[in-house]
Design an enzyme around this catalytic site. Sequence first.
Site, mmCIF file in Angstrom:
data_model
loop_
_atom_site.group_PDB
_atom_site.id
_atom_site.type_symbol
_atom_site.label_atom_id
_atom_site.label_comp_id
_atom_site.label_asym_id
_atom_site.label_seq_id
_atom_site.Cartn_x
_atom_site.Cartn_y
_atom_site.Cartn_z
ATOM 1 N N ARG A 97 -47.160 -35.991 33.305
ATOM 2 C CA ARG A 97 -48.622 -35.952 33.436
ATOM 3 C C ARG A 97 -49.273 -36.413 32.133
ATOM 4 N NH1 ARG A 97 -50.868 -31.383 32.735
ATOM 5 N NH2 ARG A 97 -49.495 -30.176 34.083
ATOM 6 N N LYS A 109 -58.150 -53.065 43.603
ATOM 7 C CA LYS A 109 -58.730 -54.330 44.036
ATOM 8 C C LYS A 109 -58.048 -55.499 43.309
ATOM 9 C CE LYS A 109 -61.237 -51.281 46.138
ATOM 10 N NZ LYS A 109 -62.534 -50.815 45.659
HETATM 11 C C1 LIG Z 1 -63.190 -49.540 45.503
HETATM 12 C C2 LIG Z 1 -64.184 -49.375 44.432
HETATM 13 C C3 LIG Z 1 -64.284 -48.182 43.712
HETATM 14 C C4 LIG Z 1 -63.413 -46.969 44.021
HETATM 15 O O1 LIG Z 1 -62.080 -47.191 43.746
HETATM 16 P P1 LIG Z 1 -60.847 -46.535 44.574
HETATM 17 O O2 LIG Z 1 -59.678 -47.153 43.950
HETATM 18 O O3 LIG Z 1 -61.055 -46.876 46.022
HETATM 19 O O4 LIG Z 1 -60.939 -45.053 44.349
HETATM 20 C C5 LIG Z 1 -65.219 -48.112 42.693
HETATM 21 N N1 LIG Z 1 -66.029 -49.151 42.416
HETATM 22 C C6 LIG Z 1 -65.971 -50.317 43.094
HETATM 23 C C7 LIG Z 1 -66.902 -51.426 42.732
HETATM 24 C C8 LIG Z 1 -65.060 -50.458 44.131
HETATM 25 O O5 LIG Z 1 -65.020 -51.610 44.810
#
Ligand SMILES: *Cc1c(COP(=O)(O)O)cnc(C)c1O
Length: 382
Positions: free
Chosen positions: A46, A197
């Site tokens: 952790r 992403k």
């Molecule tokens: C997807 C997203 C998040 C959240 O991220 P997760 O990995 O889904 O928890 C935050 N900000 C933006 C701009 C996103 O596209």
Amino acid sequence: MKFSTKVIHGGQKPEESTGSVMPPIFQTSTYAQSSPGEHKGYAYSRSANPSRTALEKALAAIENANYGFAFSSGLAAIDCVLRLLKPGDEVIAGDDLYGGTYRMFTRLFEKYGLQFKYVDMDSVSNVSAAISNQTKLVWIETPTNPLMKIADIEEISNAVKSQNKDILIAVDNTFATPYIQQPLDLGVDIVMHSATKYIGGHSDLVMGALMVNTEEIAKELHFIQFAAGAIAGPMDSFLALRGIKTLDVRMQRHCENGIAVANFLKNHPKVGKVYFPGFESHPNYNVAKKQMRDFGGMVSFKLKDERKEATFKFLENIKLFTLAESLGGVESLANHPVTMTHGSIPEEDRLKIGITDSLVRLSVGIENIEDLLQDLDQALKA
Ligand SMILES: *Cc1c(COP(=O)(O)O)cnc(C)c1O
């Protein structure tokens, strides 16, 4: 090192015990100690794990940061930033935020006494005017999700810091990626990513990241990461590190395809408004041109036929684009913000800023552009 070299070599060296060029997946929770408290820098995963350390070094390198931190999701990374604050503190945020960020602000942190003001960050003066003695954090998303609004990162940083240098400024850099803009170089304190992403890039993990320059903030963030425990696991760290190595080449193609799709939609008789920061007609085109190296692979648009049924028909008819949440993977995705990613935003609030039933958000992938345009065309005509 230039960016395209940094994504491959930044913060990386062959693994010490074997010379393995790729850092192995250290699938372990704990580490042998030679005497109580004596270990090789790793005591419990952790706190630190070598797979995560390798990734965190790469994350820091690509954002020109001194420190990087990897979390179990993008929202866990945002949660970590908000834990720097205490009850009574105020956050100024953009009025077009990722739905999950807005949900966390309004439904979790308001409960713990944080206050949020939402302003249109198109104009710096809106941010300056909102600052009060309680303001501790300015939260910027640019380009915004899903309306592709652009905030001037440098101008906002200068304006905020000149009013009160202790106010922290954070940028959610998920849409742009460090290939397009590096907010720490423009004066902000914290960069956040949903590494789910573009950083991961292959729709095979959920992860968040924070990057910072100052040791003081880094220490606090590491303490929260360790004490609250929302860490990225070793397998996901390995995958994200592998993703980063192709970030530069993937982004080149995402940007090429993104502008081609935006132009195609703009000229299509069935399409109404197209939201894309690379258009000269975009309200903040000059800011986009100044702070972004390219315009990215995200394009939103509305059909001329603004009925929900028409939009649903288009989304049911796409074949190569997949109707799914998320973005930033190699494959093209389409999303209906009202029912999918932004469902948690109250109707009144989303209508005010233009998130209507006819809005579609595309994450343009890196497939062949002719195939992508053909798919959009057949779905629009159907
Ligand atoms: C997807 C997203 C998040 C959240 O991220 P997760 O990995 O889904 O928890 C935050 N900000 C933006 C701009 C996103 O596209």
